[in-house]
Design a protein around this motif. Structure first.
Motif, PDB file in Angstrom:
ATOM      1  N   SER A 200       0.837  -1.207   0.000  1.00  0.00           N
ATOM      2  CA  SER A 200       0.000   0.000   0.000  1.00  0.00           C
ATOM      3  C   SER A 200       0.870   1.255   0.000  1.00  0.00           C
ATOM      4  CB  SER A 200      -0.935   0.002   1.204  1.00  0.00           C
ATOM      5  OG  SER A 200      -0.194  -0.056   2.416  1.00  0.00           O
ATOM      6  N   GLU A 201       2.002   1.215   0.725  1.00  0.00           N
ATOM      7  CA  GLU A 201       2.922   2.357   0.729  1.00  0.00           C
ATOM      8  C   GLU A 201       3.506   2.577  -0.666  1.00  0.00           C
ATOM      9  OE1 GLU A 201       7.451   3.051   2.142  1.00  0.00           O
ATOM     10  OE2 GLU A 201       6.087   2.422   3.751  1.00  0.00           O
ATOM     11  N   ALA A 202       3.884   1.502  -1.331  1.00  0.00           N
ATOM     12  CA  ALA A 202       4.465   1.613  -2.667  1.00  0.00           C
ATOM     13  C   ALA A 202       3.456   2.181  -3.655  1.00  0.00           C
ATOM     14  CB  ALA A 202       4.954   0.244  -3.135  1.00  0.00           C
ATOM     15  N   LEU A 203       2.212   1.701  -3.590  1.00  0.00           N
ATOM     16  CA  LEU A 203       1.195   2.208  -4.513  1.00  0.00           C
ATOM     17  C   LEU A 203       0.881   3.673  -4.228  1.00  0.00           C
ATOM     18  CD1 LEU A 203      -0.749   1.685  -6.803  1.00  0.00           C
ATOM     19  CD2 LEU A 203      -2.418   0.845  -5.139  1.00  0.00           C
ATOM     20  N   ALA A 204       0.845   4.060  -2.944  1.00  0.00           N
ATOM     21  CA  ALA A 204       0.601   5.462  -2.606  1.00  0.00           C
ATOM     22  C   ALA A 204       1.730   6.348  -3.135  1.00  0.00           C
ATOM     23  CB  ALA A 204       0.475   5.619  -1.096  1.00  0.00           C
ATOM     24  N   ALA A 205       2.972   5.879  -3.021  1.00  0.00           N
ATOM     25  CA  ALA A 205       4.107   6.646  -3.521  1.00  0.00           C
ATOM     26  C   ALA A 205       4.055   6.768  -5.043  1.00  0.00           C
ATOM     27  CB  ALA A 205       5.414   5.993  -3.083  1.00  0.00           C
ATOM     28  N   ALA A 206       3.711   5.668  -5.715  1.00  0.00           N
ATOM     29  CA  ALA A 206       3.599   5.701  -7.174  1.00  0.00           C
ATOM     30  C   ALA A 206       2.500   6.661  -7.614  1.00  0.00           C
ATOM     31  CB  ALA A 206       3.326   4.296  -7.708  1.00  0.00           C
ATOM     32  N   THR A 207       1.375   6.639  -6.898  1.00  0.00           N
ATOM     33  CA  THR A 207       0.256   7.518  -7.241  1.00  0.00           C
ATOM     34  C   THR A 207       0.643   8.979  -7.066  1.00  0.00           C
ATOM     35  OG1 THR A 207      -1.322   5.808  -6.575  1.00  0.00           O
ATOM     36  CG2 THR A 207      -2.150   8.064  -6.713  1.00  0.00           C
ATOM     37  N   LYS A 208       1.283   9.306  -5.945  1.00  0.00           N
ATOM     38  CA  LYS A 208       1.700  10.689  -5.705  1.00  0.00           C
ATOM     39  C   LYS A 208       2.718  11.153  -6.748  1.00  0.00           C
ATOM     40  CE  LYS A 208      -0.416  12.682  -2.335  1.00  0.00           C
ATOM     41  NZ  LYS A 208      -1.114  13.968  -2.600  1.00  0.00           N
ATOM     42  N   THR A 209       3.615  10.266  -7.122  1.00  0.00           N
ATOM     43  CA  THR A 209       4.616  10.599  -8.139  1.00  0.00           C
ATOM     44  C   THR A 209       3.945  10.977  -9.448  1.00  0.00           C
ATOM     45  OG1 THR A 209       6.241   9.117  -7.146  1.00  0.00           O
ATOM     46  CG2 THR A 209       6.581   9.712  -9.439  1.00  0.00           C
ATOM     47  N   LEU A 210       2.995  10.151  -9.868  1.00  0.00           N
ATOM     48  CA  LEU A 210       2.334  10.402 -11.147  1.00  0.00           C
ATOM     49  C   LEU A 210       1.407  11.606 -11.075  1.00  0.00           C
ATOM     50  CD1 LEU A 210       2.484   9.215 -13.933  1.00  0.00           C
ATOM     51  CD2 LEU A 210       0.502   7.793 -13.411  1.00  0.00           C
ATOM     52  N   GLU A 211       0.791  11.830  -9.926  1.00  0.00           N
ATOM     53  CA  GLU A 211      -0.086  12.998  -9.786  1.00  0.00           C
ATOM     54  C   GLU A 211       0.673  14.288 -10.067  1.00  0.00           C
ATOM     55  OE1 GLU A 211      -3.337  11.474  -6.421  1.00  0.00           O
ATOM     56  OE2 GLU A 211      -1.670  12.780  -5.855  1.00  0.00           O
TER      57      GLU A 211
END
Length: 307
Positions: free
Chosen positions: A148-159
């Protein structure tokens, strides 16, 4: 001049200036035309992906365990439990995204779309442009509890990247040296497909990414494959599990990893004088006797690198 006269003059001057005030122009609306990768990023061989990150937003949301580190065609950083890599996908195979899962994305305009794929349990998010080219955010974590941490980081990066690109922000670019590895085509500058196939013992063909700085011979997860990457990073050095050797006339560092083998050689300093980075060529091989194969390939390739 009396007080009343002075006040009258000052008042008149204020009225004149107020009457001459220019009405500020209306804000320029954000662009709305369909966006291709080339329009968004310019020359894909020199893009600085770290320049597209919204660092304050990432820091406040995660936070970051390391500052983003640029390389050729990518940017990477660490959170507490995950490694995040932002850049071009490893090959141009658009069919990989055909069955990808669409991701609902707020304020996504200009005919862009976001999809998700998973590689060996690790989530990858892809921003797909109108010409079907894409950039991706990859993740790597070792504990299932970190997903979940990895997906949140990926999402924030792309945002952050989406906000910049949708608004029409131009990507920053590196100014590489004349003898930079960035000026080489990774798939064709050092070996032919037949050279690699002969040493791997199976027929393979090279697939490069849009930056031209990476090439993969074989398929991900195969028993026999080779990968060549031109990148940026700290100067390599010998360590307990890293052996220093001379291959192809160049100082090289050989490391056996999980049945595979890597060989790295450094080149000139990177384009950012304050980053303390050097360019490197990194060869990774997965095969029986992987380090023997990697040494053979390095002996063929390294003499062809620019001086």
């Amino acid at each position: 001049m009396g007080r009343s006269t002075a006040f009258a003059v000052l008042t008149a001057a204020v009225l004149v200036l107020a009457g001459c005030a220019v009405t500020p122009p209306a804000p320029t609306p954000p662009p709305s035309s369909p966006l291709t990768l080339r329009e968004a990023l310019g020359d894909p061989t020199t893009v600085d992906f770290c320049g597209l990150l919204d660092l304050p937003d990432l820091d406040s949301a995660l936070p970051l365990e390391s500052r983003p580190s640029p390389s050729m065609g990518s940017c990477s950083f660490r959170t507490k439990n995950a490694l995040i890599s932002f850049g071009f996908p490893e090959d141009r195979a658009k069919e990989r995204l055909t069955g990808a899962t669409p991701v609902a994305w707020q304020d996504l305009t200009r005919d862009l779309r976001v999809v998700r794929t998973d590689l060996e349990g690790q989530p990858l998010l892809h921003l797909v442009f109108t010409d079907d080219s894409s950039i991706r955010v990859g993740t790597f974590f070792t504990s299932p509890g970190s997903a979940s941490e990895a997906l949140a980081a990926a999402t924030k990066t792309l945002e952050g990247a989406v906000r910049s690109l949708v608004a029409g922000k131009q990507a920053a670019h590196f100014d590489y040296r004349e003898n930079s590895l960035a000026r080489l085509e990774a798939c064709s500058a050092l070996w032919s497909d037949s050279d690699v196939s002969a040493r791997l013992g199976t027929t393979v063909s090279g697939k490069g990414d849009l930056s031209r700085h990476r090439c993969l011979w074989g398929e991900q997860g195969a028993d026999r494959l080779a990968r060549l990457e031109f990148g940026l990073g700290p100067r390599p050095k010998a360590a307990a599990n890293v052996q220093e050797e001379t291959l192809g006339g160049r100082k090289s560092f050989v490391q056996e990893i999980s049945g595979g083998c890597t060989v790295r050689t450094s080149h000139v300093e990177g384009p950012g004088a304050n980053r303390n980075q050097v360019e490197h060529a990194l060869l990774a091989v997965q095969a029986p006797n992987a380090c023997d194969v990697a040494r053979e390939l390095a002996n063929v390739a390294w003499p062809k690198l620019p001086a």
